[in-house]
Design a protein around this motif. Structure first.
Motif, short mmCIF file in Angstrom:
data_model
loop_
_atom_site.label_atom_id
_atom_site.label_comp_id
_atom_site.label_asym_id
_atom_site.label_seq_id
_atom_site.Cartn_x
_atom_site.Cartn_y
_atom_site.Cartn_z
N TYR A 471 0.84 -1.49 0.14
CA TYR A 471 -0.04 0.08 0.02
C TYR A 471 0.72 1.17 0.06
O TYR A 471 0.71 2.25 -0.94
N ALA A 472 1.89 1.48 0.90
CA ALA A 472 2.76 2.36 0.97
C ALA A 472 3.47 2.96 -0.18
O ALA A 472 3.68 3.88 -0.53
N ALA A 473 4.23 1.72 -0.97
CA ALA A 473 4.90 1.95 -2.26
C ALA A 473 3.85 2.18 -3.33
O ALA A 473 4.31 3.30 -4.13
N LEU A 474 2.77 1.84 -3.39
CA LEU A 474 1.91 2.26 -4.41
C LEU A 474 1.28 3.66 -4.08
O LEU A 474 1.11 4.49 -4.78
N LEU A 475 1.33 4.10 -2.75
CA LEU A 475 0.91 5.63 -2.62
C LEU A 475 2.00 6.45 -3.19
O LEU A 475 1.67 7.39 -3.64
N GLU A 476 3.31 5.95 -2.68
CA GLU A 476 4.33 6.93 -3.30
C GLU A 476 4.38 6.88 -4.77
O GLU A 476 4.53 8.00 -5.48
N ALA A 477 3.98 5.88 -5.32
CA ALA A 477 4.06 5.86 -6.87
C ALA A 477 3.05 6.78 -7.66
O ALA A 477 3.17 7.45 -8.41
N LEU A 478 1.77 6.80 -6.82
CA LEU A 478 0.49 7.38 -7.27
C LEU A 478 0.78 8.91 -7.18
O LEU A 478 0.39 9.83 -7.87
N VAL A 479 1.33 9.28 -5.93
CA VAL A 479 1.78 10.75 -5.82
C VAL A 479 2.64 11.12 -6.91
O VAL A 479 2.42 12.39 -7.30
N THR A 480 3.59 10.45 -7.11
CA THR A 480 4.58 10.80 -8.33
C THR A 480 3.89 11.00 -9.45
O THR A 480 4.10 12.02 -10.35
N LEU A 481 2.87 10.02 -9.93
CA LEU A 481 2.02 10.12 -10.92
C LEU A 481 1.15 11.34 -11.14
O LEU A 481 0.97 12.09 -12.04
N ALA A 482 0.73 11.83 -9.96
CA ALA A 482 -0.19 12.93 -9.85
C ALA A 482 1.00 14.24 -9.97
O ALA A 482 0.31 15.02 -10.56
N GLU A 483 1.84 14.19 -9.76
CA GLU A 483 2.86 15.36 -9.99
C GLU A 483 3.22 15.52 -11.34
O GLU A 483 3.29 16.41 -12.10
N ASP A 492 -6.96 8.23 -6.41
CA ASP A 492 -6.50 7.10 -6.20
C ASP A 492 -5.49 7.31 -5.02
O ASP A 492 -5.36 6.09 -3.94
N ALA A 493 -4.51 8.30 -4.92
CA ALA A 493 -3.74 8.11 -3.91
C ALA A 493 -4.22 8.32 -2.46
O ALA A 493 -4.02 7.87 -1.76
N ARG A 494 -5.07 9.11 -2.47
CA ARG A 494 -6.09 9.41 -1.42
C ARG A 494 -6.65 8.11 -0.79
O ARG A 494 -6.84 7.94 0.36
N TRP A 495 -7.31 7.21 -1.78
CA TRP A 495 -8.05 6.00 -1.48
C TRP A 495 -6.92 4.98 -0.72
O TRP A 495 -7.36 4.73 0.18
N VAL A 496 -5.81 5.22 -1.46
CA VAL A 496 -4.89 4.09 -0.82
C VAL A 496 -4.59 4.41 0.41
O VAL A 496 -4.00 3.75 1.39
N ALA A 497 -4.17 5.84 0.77
CA ALA A 497 -3.43 6.43 1.88
C ALA A 497 -4.64 6.13 3.11
O ALA A 497 -4.24 5.45 4.16
N ASP A 498 -5.97 6.35 2.84
CA ASP A 498 -6.96 6.10 3.75
C ASP A 498 -6.93 4.51 4.10
O ASP A 498 -7.26 3.91 5.32
N GLU A 499 -6.93 3.53 2.97
CA GLU A 499 -6.86 2.09 3.20
C GLU A 499 -5.66 1.74 4.03
O GLU A 499 -5.66 1.05 4.92
N LEU A 500 -4.22 2.46 3.95
CA LEU A 500 -3.21 1.96 4.52
C LEU A 500 -3.35 2.32 6.13
O LEU A 500 -2.91 1.68 6.98
N LEU A 501 -4.06 3.52 6.20
CA LEU A 501 -4.40 3.85 7.74
C LEU A 501 -5.39 2.97 8.25
O LEU A 501 -5.23 2.46 9.53
N ARG A 502 -6.21 2.45 7.59
CA ARG A 502 -7.45 1.77 8.15
C ARG A 502 -6.95 0.27 8.42
O ARG A 502 -7.31 -0.20 9.47
N LEU A 503 -6.28 -0.32 7.47
CA LEU A 503 -5.65 -1.69 7.53
C LEU A 503 -4.47 -1.99 8.45
O LEU A 503 -4.42 -3.00 9.06
#
Length: 688
Positions: A471-483, A492-503
């Motif tokens: 989850y955390a590596a995918l979050l980093e990749a999605l933030v980079t793609l957003a930039e 998608d980055a926000r969704w991954v971050a929220d799931e990272l925190l939840r799980l």
């Protein structure tokens, strides 16, 4: 065929025809052990592990050894790459018992999964001051039958110790994150640096891309020539040595010597990811074309040899082919002469080719030459450019090393981030297309219908719940793609971050667990703090959450990262190379932010259009920064950086900001460069 035949892991399927009655990790094996009142023999490895293959050939393929294993134990085989949770727990146990670790990992467990004895590779017969494997099996069985109480006591103590290891002894009351910790970490890295051959520490030498990245970011801050010298010496030495594939691009796992000549020949996707990033950043800082060439050739290797037709990237290539370590990569003097023709003399001299070779496989006696650049200061002669395609074609006719064709979410995300960043910096649209194809693959093929991400995919089948690392590596990749690609990836980055925190977030103790709240219970719920061959889940999470918070302004994502750094501040300074990736999060926390927003129609106004402004940002290394590019009127619902940001006079416009307070907007690359330079100069003044 045993129970491993239907697994998604190529490594497990390599053992499907063993006479050992293997189980995959799971309740079935532990239930059988309890019913039979037998210990569990746990064997952990991975497909490109040389000594795993050696132990398999010597012992697991031998019917006599297998008969002893089957009679005395319930035998479980684990792919460490698919099950980092299982591997992490029992590797820590063996390190606590023996003071060292490695693969293959061999651990003996009680029927409820608690470890009581273990080691790594055991030879079939006694030798090299090591007991033979059958003797170990019989000794463990005797102890289980005659001294079970002692073993159970040992298992209980080890399990308690494993629970303590997960906290690193941290309380959250460490030093407040500060620039002084960065300065102390820098001093720690300098103390380990090898000024003669580059790298850090003695042989065997690992590439330590995360440490090199830390030094490059430090150089942007301190402009100290010695800082850049450490990086230059290291990256040039690695790229000149045998650890780098001079013919086909890409890096082998590590060097067995101090001067980067003789590698362990396996090629791992995560090394390509991290080293692509390090060499890209070196190029952005130095402007040296040789660093850019390494990026191009390494990305080229992955896209050519490790890409699945659906868009995923495979995990690894083996060290061995035809039963010989490194054979695919070795050259004889006669082969070089035959393939290179009139250019052979230049090739022999430049790559250090000799009649006797410079490498011998210790198991088979096979000899050959590992190509390496003898004189690193020499510019490659024209002959090298001419012959490399010929050498690659000749090598492609050989029997290739084994391919581990499973697709791992975290490793793909690591390469995805590097690929997208390199595509933007080097303006490679084909690479950005590959990055988009990869992220679409990950978000569809490794996501269940209920949204839960999965760890591993192979030949159309996804398996195992994804871990915090994924989850955390995918979050980093999605933030980079957003930039660098499209601000819409922030959703998608926000969704991954929220799931990272939840799980995965530990609400009581801070940090992130390896496994999710929905995972099967193990003897402990592990956490990984230290960066190793790949960044730890907590390092990835801290960086990704801080980057996301910088773009969205959502403090909910920032606080868990602050918490990690408060807990680990004391050890960051003393053990910089063990927390090199986490140092990037610390930099973001203690450095005034640099935020760049660019708005304008695509390709407008030629030299002063949006592409020219993008180029000014993405072709520089800007530590602790975020940047977004969008068409007028778009993206403001995703990031406050785009709120009320409009083109000036109809021209593409850049805003350089700090905490969303912006300097005067500019419309030319030259003015943007001045604004960014001024912001960096202000940082240096603040650093003293």
């Amino acid at each position: 065929m045993n129970r491993l035949a239907g697994e998604t892991s190529p490594y497990l399927r390599q053992h499907a025809e063993n006479p050992v009655d293997w189980y995959p990790w799971g309740d079935d094996a532990l239930t059988k052990a309890r019913a039979a009142n037998k210990p569990v023999l746990l064997s952990v490895g991975y497909s490109s592990c040389h000594w795993c293959h050696v132990m398999a050939h010597e012992s697991f393929e031998d019917p006599d050894v297998a008969a002893v294993m089957n009679r005395l134990f319930v035998n479980v085989k684990v792919d460490r790459e698919e099950r980092p949770d299982v591997d992490g727990i029992y590797m820590q146990a063996v390190q606590a018992m023996t003071g060292r670790g490695g693969w293959p990992l061999t651990v003996f467990l009680t029927p409820d999964g608690r470890p009581f004895f273990g080691g790594t590779y055991f030879p079939k017969e006694d030798g090299h001051a090591m007991p033979g494997f059958v003797r170990v099996l019989e000794a463990v069985d005797e102890a289980w039958r005659t001294r079970r109480g002692d073993l159970l006591g040992q298992a209980g103590k080890l399990t308690n110790a494993l629970e303590r290891i997960g906290s690193l002894g941290t309380t959250g009351d460490g030093p407040v994150p500060s620039p002084e910790i960065l300065a102390q970490a820098y001093a720690s890295v300098r103390a380990q640096y090898d000024p003669q051959f580059g790298g850090f520490g003695p042989a065997p030498k690992f590439p330590q891309a995360m440490t090199l990245d830390f030094l490059l970011r430090t150089y942007v801050r301190n402009q100290a020539p010695e800082t850049l010298d450490m990086v230059r010496t290291s990256v040039d030495a690695m790229a000149a040595g045998g650890m780098y594939d001079q013919v086909g691009g890409g890096f082998h796992r590590y060097s067995t010597d101090a001067y980067w000549l003789v590698p362990h020949f396996e090629k791992m996707l995560y090394d390509q990811a991290l080293l692509t990033g390090a060499y890209l950043h070196a190029y952005l800082v130095t402007g040296e074309t040789r660093h850019r060439r390494v990026v191009e050739d390494t990305v080229g290797y992955v896209l050519r040899d490790l890409r699945d037709e659906h868009g995923g990237f495979f995990s690894a290539e083996d060290a061995d082919s035809e039963g010989v370590e490194g054979k695919f990569y070795l050259w004889s003097f006669d082969e070089i002469e035959r393939v290179c023709g009139d250019d052979a003399a230049d090739v022999v001299r430049y790559f250090g080719v000799t009649e006797g070779g410079n490498f011998e496989d210790p198991h088979t006696g096979y000899r050959g030459n590992i190509l390496h650049v003898v004189d690193r200061s020499e510019k490659p002669p024209e002959a090298i450019r001419r012959v490399l395609p010929k050498l690659l074609a000749a090598r492609d006719a050989r029997v290739r090393p084994g391919l581990d064709d499973k697709v791992l979410l975290a490793w793909n995300a690591l390469f995805l981030r590097a690929l997208a960043e390199a595509a933007a910096a080097l303006e490679r649209d084909d690479w950005m297309d590959a990055a988009r194809g990869n992220v679409r693959f990950l978000l569809t093929q490794l996501r269940r219908e209920d949204g839960r991400l999965l760890r591993s995919w192979q030949d159309g089948r996804a398996h195992h719940l994804a871990y915090a690392e994924d989850y955390a590596a995918l979050l980093e990749a999605l933030v980079t793609l957003a930039e660098v690609d499209d601000i819409a990836w922030l959703r998608d980055a926000r969704w991954v971050a929220d799931e990272l925190l939840r799980l995965f977030h530990d609400e009581a103790g801070g940090g992130f667990f390896t496994t999710g709240i929905d995972a099967d219970a193990l003897i402990v719920r592990p956490k990984e703090y230290q960066d190793n061959a790949t960044p730890a889940e907590n390092s990835l999470a801290a960086n990704g959450l801080l980057r996301l918070a910088a773009l969205t302004g959502d403090a909910r994502h920032e606080e868990p990262a602050r918490e990690i750094l408060r807990r680990l501040g004391a050890v960051l300074a003393e053990h910089a190379t063990a927390f090199a990736y986490l140092l990037g999060a610390l930099e973001r926390l203690v450095t005034p932010p640099l935020e760049v927003a660019i708005v304008g129609p695509p390709g407008a106004d030629g030299a002063n259009g949006i592409d020219a402004l993008r180029r000014e940002v993405f072709t520089r290394l800007l530590p602790a920064s975020v940047a977004v590019v969008a068409a007028p009127g778009s993206g403001h619902d995703l990031t406050p950086l785009l709120a009320e940001r409009e083109p000036i006079g109809g021209k593409a416009t850049a805003y350089v900001c700090e905490h969303y307070a912006c300097r005067q907007p500019v419309t030319t690359p030259e003015d943007l460069r001045e604004e960014v330079d001024a912001a960096l100069a202000a940082r240096r003044r603040d650093d003293g």
